[in-house]
Design an enzyme around this catalytic site. Structure first.
Site, short mmCIF file in Angstrom:
data_model
loop_
_atom_site.label_atom_id
_atom_site.label_comp_id
_atom_site.label_asym_id
_atom_site.label_seq_id
_atom_site.Cartn_x
_atom_site.Cartn_y
_atom_site.Cartn_z
N GLY A 1 -5.63 -3.17 -7.03
CA GLY A 1 -6.02 -2.73 -5.96
C GLY A 1 -5.37 -1.47 -5.80
N PHE A 2 -5.05 -0.23 -4.57
CA PHE A 2 -4.14 0.45 -4.61
C PHE A 2 -2.74 0.59 -4.95
CE2 PHE A 2 -7.84 1.91 -1.78
CZ PHE A 2 -8.00 3.27 -2.33
N GLY A 3 -2.28 -0.73 -5.12
CA GLY A 3 -0.65 -0.82 -4.33
C GLY A 3 -0.71 -1.06 -5.65
N ALA B 1 -4.39 2.02 2.80
CA ALA B 1 -4.08 2.28 1.65
C ALA B 1 -2.67 2.36 1.20
CB ALA B 1 -5.62 2.79 1.20
N GLN B 2 -2.25 3.82 2.44
CA GLN B 2 -1.42 4.61 1.87
C GLN B 2 0.28 3.64 1.68
OE1 GLN B 2 -0.44 7.15 1.26
NE2 GLN B 2 -2.36 8.38 1.16
N GLU C 1 -18.02 2.54 10.98
CA GLU C 1 -18.53 2.87 10.18
C GLU C 1 -19.49 3.07 9.68
OE1 GLU C 1 -14.53 5.04 7.76
OE2 GLU C 1 -15.39 3.40 7.21
#
Length: 458
Positions: free
Chosen positions: A12-14, A326-327, A173
């Site tokens: 994933g992002f990390g 995500a950040q 959303e």
């Protein structure tokens, strides 16, 4: 001389940003991931509602990392971590294997939480992976097709009622996009039903939509949802989900909502690996399974094990728990990589991890979004433009960005949806696998039985 071995669990992002930050470091990296792609999870709802294809938000890991020579990408699911011998045991498709490490980065993301009611998943898929999105796409578009065949008004209403559970960013959303489908994209395409009569109901146990965005933006989002025709039911707890409806407890009492299509966007938890790691290392974990880590993102007593992203429980300098966004994962992955490089260079330990909040974004519909960036609060078109720019920036790969822009133009400027193909396989395959078993596991068992019989014969 053997180089320092870094094992990363999760792409994933990390995990991905940690690996990229170690590109020029004197390390050998092994990446273990359950899929062969990196998933841009914030746009899953656009796959589910026919705006984007899965390939645009899920580029192949090997393609993303093809220019990084110090990475070995391996498919599989980490099942056990032997902290004494520094070995990760992995269950691959039909084969088990193990990988040794000197430093371990665990970035396995988050799982959907049904708050102890896992049976709800059979009738209300979550929004955590490509399988979820494709199944929901088949259910959503299939609902309109099946409604067009019905002769009973009650059956038509049941098929044209969509319930989204959870009024956070994903649920909001999702509800907004289903409403756009029903009221803008699909009218005029059916002979026997009017898609504009579809009911989209957004349910949440909390008293506000997008409650983490503050009262002002929450109110704006609620107003925009109402303008789209979404029925918002707050202070409403889901107590039952079955094939034909959903049971809720409201301020009015117990109610049943007949609906054939339900979407679960409420609640997340750490994956089972987090609890296993906590038990193995003696670390504490919260109710959602997140591990309480040290300020440098390591597991207490195990400086060689980093945990980043949705799996951690750590407070910022203001005493607020870091959010599962995500950040946090991106910055955590970069921080872990920097710490590893400093250790290998013999440099002293750096400062504790400090999360820089770049803000929160959520879309409601085309040209309408909310943005909370520092003290700035925006809604409407300008917030939507910011949302577009930010999401394009974090989409991996130039090809993905170009195709995403083209499909957004079709969906937001026109009235089409580029990805409306929905198959029976998408709708029912996961349920069949769940019922009949994992074919890889069956193959593994058959091989084991055959080996035992062969050995007994000799």
């Amino acid at each position: 001389m053997q180089r320092h071995r870094v094992v990363v669990i999760g792409a994933g992002f990390g995990g991905l940003f940690a690996i990229k930050a170690l590109k020029n470091a004197p390390v050998d990296i092994t990446l273990i991931n359950g899929t062969a792609y990196h998933l841009f999870q914030p746009l899953l709802y656009q796959v589910a509602t026919g705006i984007l294809s899965q390939g645009e938000i899920a580029p192949p890991i090997r393609e993303v990392l093809k220019r990084q020579d110090n990475v070995d990408v391996r498919l599989g699911w980490a099942s056990k971590i032997d902290i004494e011998n520094k070995i990760v045991h992995v269950e691959g498709p039909g084969i088990d294997y193990s990988v040794e490490y000197d430093t371990l980065i665990v970035a396995a993301g988050a799982a959907q939480s049904y708050f102890g009611n896992d049976g709800f998943a059979d009738h209300a898929p979550g929004m955590k992976n490509i399988d979820d999105a494709l199944e929901l796409r088949a259910r959503i578009f299939g609902a309109f097709e099946i409604a067009d065949l019905q002769t009973s008004p009650e059956d038509v209403d049941r098929w044209l009622t969509f319930v989204v559970v959870g009024a956070g960013p994903t649920g909001t959303e999702m509800a907004g996009q289903i409403a756009e489908l029903a009221h803008r994209n699909l009218p005029g395409q059916y002979k026997h039903i009017d898609p504009r009569k579809a009911r989209i109901i957004l349910v949440d146990a909390l008293p506000a939509v997008l409650n983490t965005f503050g009262d002002h933006l929450s109110t704006r989002a609620l107003r925009q949802l109402h303008l789209l025709g979404v029925e918002v039911e707050l202070n409403t707890k889901v107590v039952g989900v079955d094939a034909t409806g959903i049971e809720v407890e409201t301020e009015r009492g117990h109610e049943r909502i007949p609906s054939m299509t339900k979407v679960w966007a409420a609640g997340v938890s750490a994956p089972p690996l987090a609890r296993k790691l906590a038990e193995t290392t003696g670390a504490k974990a919260d109710r959602a399974g997140r591990i309480f880590v040290e300020p440098d993102l390591t597991v207490p007593g195990h400086p060689e094990i980093f945990v980043v992203g949705d799996m951690i429980n750590l407070d910022d300098e203001h005493g607020q728990q870091l959010p599962g966004v995500a950040q946090v994962a991106i910055q955590g992955g970069k921080y872990a990589a920097a710490t590893i490089k400093n250790r290998l260079a013999g440099k002293p330990a750096g400062k504790p991890f400090k999360y820089f909040d770049k803000g929160s974004l959520a879309t409601i519909s085309r040209f309408a979004a909310v943005a909370s960036i520092g003290k700035l609060r925006l809604d409407g078109f300008f917030a939507w433009v910011i949302w577009v720019v930010v999401h394009l920036f974090y989409l991996v790969g130039f090809k993905n960005r170009v195709s995403a822009v083209m499909h957004w133009a079709i969906s937001f400027l026109g009235r089409g949806r580029s990805e409306r193909v929905a198959t029976v396989q998408q709708a029912f395959a996961r349920r069949a696998i769940h019922e009949y078993g994992d074919p890889f596991e069956r193959a593994r068992e058959e091989i084991a039985e055959s080996t035992e019989e062969h050995a007994a014969g000799h």
